[in-house]
Design a protein around this motif. Structure first.
Motif, PDB file in Angstrom:
ATOM      1  N   LYS A   1       0.767  -1.225  -0.027  1.00 41.69           N
ATOM      2  CA  LYS A   1       0.062   0.094  -0.096  1.00 41.69           C
ATOM      3  C   LYS A   1       0.824   1.172  -0.089  1.00 41.69           C
ATOM      4  CE  LYS A   1      -0.674   0.567   4.928  1.00 41.69           C
ATOM      5  NZ  LYS A   1      -1.025  -0.068   6.123  1.00 41.69           N
TER       6      LYS A   1
ATOM      7  N   GLY B   1       5.598  -0.213  10.298  1.00 40.35           N
ATOM      8  CA  GLY B   1       5.751   1.151  10.795  1.00 40.35           C
ATOM      9  C   GLY B   1       6.863   1.749  11.304  1.00 40.35           C
TER      10      GLY B   1
ATOM     11  N   GLU C   1       6.559  -6.305   8.174  1.00 42.54           N
ATOM     12  CA  GLU C   1       5.939  -5.450   6.970  1.00 42.54           C
ATOM     13  C   GLU C   1       6.638  -4.248   6.983  1.00 42.54           C
ATOM     14  OE1 GLU C   1       2.100  -8.067   7.261  1.00 42.54           O
ATOM     15  OE2 GLU C   1       2.119  -6.396   8.533  1.00 42.54           O
TER      16      GLU C   1
ATOM     17  N   GLY D   1       6.805  -1.049   4.718  1.00 39.10           N
ATOM     18  CA  GLY D   1       6.449  -0.232   3.504  1.00 39.10           C
ATOM     19  C   GLY D   1       7.246   0.946   3.384  1.00 39.10           C
ATOM     20  N   ARG D   2       6.700   1.833   4.224  1.00 39.32           N
ATOM     21  CA  ARG D   2       7.549   3.067   4.270  1.00 39.32           C
ATOM     22  C   ARG D   2       9.176   3.233   4.426  1.00 39.32           C
ATOM     23  NH1 ARG D   2       5.015   7.698   6.569  1.00 39.32           N
ATOM     24  NH2 ARG D   2       3.753   5.744   7.816  1.00 39.32           N
TER      25      ARG D   2
ATOM     26  N   TYR E   1       3.160   6.207   0.369  1.00 40.36           N
ATOM     27  CA  TYR E   1       1.925   7.261   0.525  1.00 40.36           C
ATOM     28  C   TYR E   1       1.720   8.558  -0.100  1.00 40.36           C
ATOM     29  CZ  TYR E   1       2.183   3.463   4.169  1.00 40.36           C
ATOM     30  OH  TYR E   1       2.200   2.108   4.528  1.00 40.36           O
TER      31      TYR E   1
HETATM   32  C1  LIG Z   1       0.466   0.094   6.833  1.00 38.95           C
HETATM   33  C2  LIG Z   1       0.745  -1.216   7.258  1.00 38.95           C
HETATM   34  C3  LIG Z   1       1.903  -1.856   7.223  1.00 38.95           C
HETATM   35  C4  LIG Z   1       3.304  -0.797   6.525  1.00 38.95           C
HETATM   36  O1  LIG Z   1       3.253   0.331   7.239  1.00 38.95           O
HETATM   37  P1  LIG Z   1       4.536   1.375   7.070  1.00 38.95           P
HETATM   38  O2  LIG Z   1       4.481   2.546   7.994  1.00 38.95           O
HETATM   39  O3  LIG Z   1       4.497   1.706   5.685  1.00 38.95           O
HETATM   40  O4  LIG Z   1       5.729   0.659   7.408  1.00 38.95           O
HETATM   41  C5  LIG Z   1       2.462  -3.027   7.552  1.00 38.95           C
HETATM   42  N1  LIG Z   1       1.423  -3.818   8.104  1.00 38.95           N
HETATM   43  C6  LIG Z   1       0.307  -3.344   8.043  1.00 38.95           C
HETATM   44  C7  LIG Z   1      -0.589  -4.425   8.684  1.00 38.95           C
HETATM   45  C8  LIG Z   1      -0.479  -2.306   7.768  1.00 38.95           C
HETATM   46  O5  LIG Z   1      -1.509  -1.873   7.798  1.00 38.95           O
END
Ligand SMILES: *Cc1c(COP(=O)(O)O)cnc(C)c1O
Length: 463
Positions: A96, A278, A320, A322-323, A421
């Motif tokens: 995402k 996160g 997980e 992302g950022r 994002y």
């Molecule tokens: C949004 C989200 C992430 C990624 O968060 P980042 O801040 O981008 O690292 C990982 N796992 C879940 C379940 C999320 O909702």
């Protein structure tokens, strides 16, 4: 137009209006490497280059606004995460944050797994060749059709978010003659943001099943009885832009306590624990993110310690980010349009994009930095607010920053750390055309998501 045609706004820290300011860099031409992607540098004329290509050339070829993504940096970050966690853990990139077919191919090649949270993300992942068993499917309200597609495709795991979903996924799997690997997402009562966390956050949120009141234990009970499910572990995700590992410490302890309770009740040791994403990045010089190997060590130490004290074998850990992978790899390039100095306040600098390509400032009060990138300047720092071209006064890209006082229309400015994002949350507000994403690597630039056109807008408008 002369570069000093407008009176400058206030410049020095002692005459600034109220607010939070990061002191202007002593030399605005110096790029803080913390907030720029790895191959960004200035050439001898002071112009910014990325992957060896000068921004003026990129602007000419691809237009502005546009996102430029440093592919070698993206791949290096994937490898750093995979290496840090090693073969006994799994890194899932949270799609995402930003997803495209090229990104999926890079992830596949670099050995990462992928989180998706909608049918659209799942389609993109499968279309670009991510093996289904490396995909995790998330979401608090997956439709039955989405669940069917995920089970049919054979995704590696579905993260169950509610009691209804436990039943839905089991029924779907049975109907398709399958047994689906699942995790249960629990809310651990921890809320973590940037520099602080709350260990006693109330569970007043839409995601997950509460650990409190025995809800999560009940969810495990039900999942274990259903033939369509293979329960492989517990999932928790506690926040975003986190620097302090203490929140993970508390959440891991609570998840491990649940694993111990499950063993005591059912005689089953669930083999996996997912600690979510996160992890924070540097948006400004004030942010000091940790390196993946420090994060990996901290998380694995926490889980190992908690499991030892609960008498459990250490489960396989997944994370997980992302950022933390894509965020630092891209910047948004804008052209300065109008400049409005307000004596005693600040100078408003309007660019050719805005909240349609970066909603985070308006939505979360996010902080960003900005630099003049088409040339260097010896002018003194001027306090600016970088705003967009939308019909909304909250249309702010960078709330408070300093740019050289000789800034002029036609200059190119860039906002770093916009890989996460921004394009994924971009909108067509005011019928803006969403900007392209251009991947840059080793002196070559190629469009991986093209700019929208007015024909694209009209094609959807079928009235
Ligand atoms: C949004 C989200 C992430 C990624 O968060 P980042 O801040 O981008 O690292 C990982 N796992 C879940 C379940 C999320 O909702």
């Amino acid at each position: 137009m002369s570069r000093s045609a407008h009176p400058a706004g206030p410049r020095h820290a002692d005459v600034l209006p109220e607010g939070h300011y990061i002191a202007p860099a002593t030399d605005l031409n110096v790029l803080d490497e913390k907030v720029w992607s790895r191959t960004v540098t200035r050439d001898q004329d002071g112009a910014l280059t990325v992957g060896g290509i000068e921004v003026a050339r990129l602007a000419e070829e691809f237009g502005t606004p546009a996102y430029f993504l440093d592919e070698s940096d993206f791949r290096a970050r994937c490898r750093a995460w995979a290496d840090a966690f090693g073969p006994d853990a799994d890194v899932f990139y949270a799609g995402k944050a930003f997803l495209s077919r090229a990104v999926v191919r890079w992830l596949t090649e670099e050995g990462l797994n992928l989180d998706v949270c909608s049918g659209g993300e799942l389609t993109t992942a499968l279309d670009a060749g991510m093996p289904a068993d490396r995909i995790a499917f998330h979401g608090n309200n997956k439709t039955v059709a989405e669940i069917e597609r995920a089970v049919e495709a054979g995704v590696g795991r579905i993260v169950l978010d509610s009691f209804q979903e436990i039943v839905r996924v089991s029924h779907t799997a049975q109907r398709l003659g399958k047994r689906q690997r699942v995790q249960i997402r629990v809310t651990v009562g921890v809320e973590a943001h940037t520099h602080e966390f709350i260990a006693t956050a109330h569970e007043d949120q839409k995601f997950g099943i509460a650990l409190a009141d025995g809800q999560a234990a009940e969810a495990v009970r039900r999942a274990l009885t259903l033939d369509g499910l293979e329960l492989i572990g517990i999932h928790s995700h506690i926040g975003s832009q986190i620097f302090d590992m203490a929140g993970f410490e508390v959440s891991a302890r609570r998840v491990v306590q649940l694993l111990a309770a499950v063993r005591d009740e059912h005689g089953v040791e669930l083999p996996e624990i997912d600690l979510g994403g996160g992890l924070g990045i540097a948006y400004t010089s004030e942010d000091d993110p940790r390196e993946p190997h420090e994060i990996a060590k901290a998380l694995s130490d926490i889980v190992t310690r908690e499991c030892e004290s609960a008498g459990l074998a250490t489960p396989r850990i997944s994370v997980e980010p992302g950022r933390a992978i894509v965020g630092p790899t891209a910047f948004t390039l804008y052209e300065v349009g109008t400049i409005k100095p307000l004596e005693g306040l600040r100078t408003y600098v309007s660019v050719d994009g805005g909240m349609s390509d970066n909603i985070r400032t308006a939505l979360y009060d996010a902080e960003y930095s900005v630099a003049l990138v088409s040339r260097s300047s010896d002018a003194e720092p001027m306090l600016v607010r970088v705003v967009g071209k939308h019909c909304e006064s909250g249309d702010i890209v960078v709330k408070d920053a300093f740019l050289p006082a000789d800034l002029a229309p036609g200059d190119l400015i860039a906002v770093p750390a916009t890989g996460a994002y921004c394009r994924s949350m971009a909108s067509n507000y005011n019928h803006a055309l969403r900007p392209p994403v251009v991947a840059v690597r080793d002196g070559r630039a190629r469009v991986i998501v093209r700019r929208e056109t007015e024909e694209d807008l009209l094609r959807l408008d079928v009235g």
